[in-house]
Design a protein around this motif. Structure first.
Motif, short mmCIF file in Angstrom:
data_model
loop_
_atom_site.label_atom_id
_atom_site.label_comp_id
_atom_site.label_asym_id
_atom_site.label_seq_id
_atom_site.Cartn_x
_atom_site.Cartn_y
_atom_site.Cartn_z
N SER A 1 100.89 31.20 -9.56
CA SER A 1 99.71 30.77 -10.31
C SER A 1 99.90 29.40 -10.97
N GLN B 1 89.30 35.14 -8.06
CA GLN B 1 90.72 35.46 -8.02
C GLN B 1 91.31 35.51 -9.43
N ARG B 2 90.94 34.55 -10.25
CA ARG B 2 91.47 34.49 -11.61
C ARG B 2 91.02 35.70 -12.42
N PHE C 1 92.95 38.73 -11.20
CA PHE C 1 94.35 38.62 -11.60
C PHE C 1 94.51 38.92 -13.09
N ASP C 2 93.65 38.34 -13.91
CA ASP C 2 93.76 38.56 -15.35
C ASP C 2 93.50 40.01 -15.71
N GLN D 1 94.07 42.68 -13.81
CA GLN D 1 95.25 43.46 -13.44
C GLN D 1 96.41 43.18 -14.38
N SER E 1 100.27 44.79 -7.17
CA SER E 1 99.19 43.85 -7.51
C SER E 1 99.53 42.43 -7.05
N THR E 2 100.80 42.10 -7.06
CA THR E 2 101.20 40.77 -6.57
C THR E 2 100.93 40.65 -5.08
N MET F 1 97.25 40.03 -4.69
CA MET F 1 96.87 38.69 -5.11
C MET F 1 97.26 37.66 -4.04
#
Length: 285
Positions: free
Chosen positions: A41, A50-51, A54-55, A57, A115-116, A119
């Motif tokens: 990131s 996406q952000r 991601f935030d 999660q 989660s990675t 992403m």
């Protein structure tokens, strides 16, 4: 991910700083940086979607981290405090605390892997190209900072960084202690070279994996990158890591053996204050 020489000292005295990630999202990326050595990131622009994902999660993972990992970290800090207070700082004690800290990091790495994977799988081709370009820039900048200077200057700068870290915790070092820090730094020699080569290898492995991010094997490759990083180490870094970890442990044992009552009291006071801050963290649901 900083050079290996930091591990012995920082993991014994400050690896619990990971817990600061529980307090606000702004520090969360620093937390992940310790698990994903060169956080994706930081190297590319995410789309708003996406952000947001991601935030979201990340908040869930930080809540899990705070609720499930914090009690163990506080207990770990109590062990460190007792070790110093009771003058039991020795290689076996330090290695025990180091192993516990490494296990704590491994637990979080396992938690964030799914989660990675999602992403990274969601990156588009342009983002992967941007990441590759950013990695190349990163290598050039770090080479200029850490390698394109005379070896003696590298040694001097390393010693100065460690002196400042130690004095943050212990107060002013004596001249004999400063000399011990200089000897420690000198013993590490050209460690920066091995560190940067290993960093580049991890980045290359990630880029290779991303080329196949829609394949069935992708999740397994990211699992290795996050949870089994040692299997990807270069041989020179593997040797340097072991040597520098030992040098760091030896340094701290020697410093504690020569610590004045004032230095020991300062260390205990600052450690207790840090623990109090962590004990006061309110976990978010």
């Amino acid at each position: 991910m900083r050079p290996a020489y930091r591990h012995a000292f920082l993991l014994v005295l400050a690896s619990a700083l990971l817990l600061q990630s529980c307090t606000r999202i702004g520090l969360a990326y620093r937390h992940l940086d310790r698990l994903i050595p060169w956080s994706v990131s930081d190297y590319l622009d995410m789309t708003p979607e996406q952000r947001s994902a991601f935030d979201s999660q990340l908040r869930e993972q930080l809540s899990w981290h705070c609720r499930t990992q914090l009690p163990g970290y506080l207990a770990w800090m109590d062990k460190v405090h007792a070790m110093v207070a009771e003058r039991r700082v020795s290689e076996p004690e330090l290695r025990a605390r180091l192993a516990e800290a490494k296990q704590a990091v491994a637990t979080v790495a396992e938690e964030i892997t799914p989660s990675t994977v999602e992403m990274l799988r969601g990156l588009n081709d342009e983002q992967v190209e941007e990441l590759a370009t950013s990695f190349a820039d990163d290598r050039r900048e770090r080479r200029e900072k850490y390698l394109d200077v005379p070896l003696q200057e590298q040694i001097d700068e390393r010693a100065e960084r460690m002196r400042k870290r130690l004095e943050t915790w212990m107060g002013r070092l004596s001249e004999a202690q400063r000399q011990r820090v200089r000897l420690w730094s000198s013993s590490l020699g050209e460690q920066n070279q091995a560190w940067l080569e290993n960093r580049a290898r991890w980045q290359d492995e990630l880029l290779i994996a991303l080329e196949q991010r829609h394949s069935a094997e992708f999740a397994g490759r990211i699992k290795v990158l996050l949870q089994q990083r040692e299997t990807l180490w270069t041989e020179s870094y593997r040797q340097a890591f072991a040597a520098t970890e030992q040098a760091g442990i030896d340094l701290f044992v020697d410093l504690m053996a020569t610590a004045s009552d004032t230095q020991r009291a300062t260390l205990l006071k600052r450690g207790a204050a840090l623990r109090e801050d962590f004990a006061g963290i309110k976990c978010q649901d």
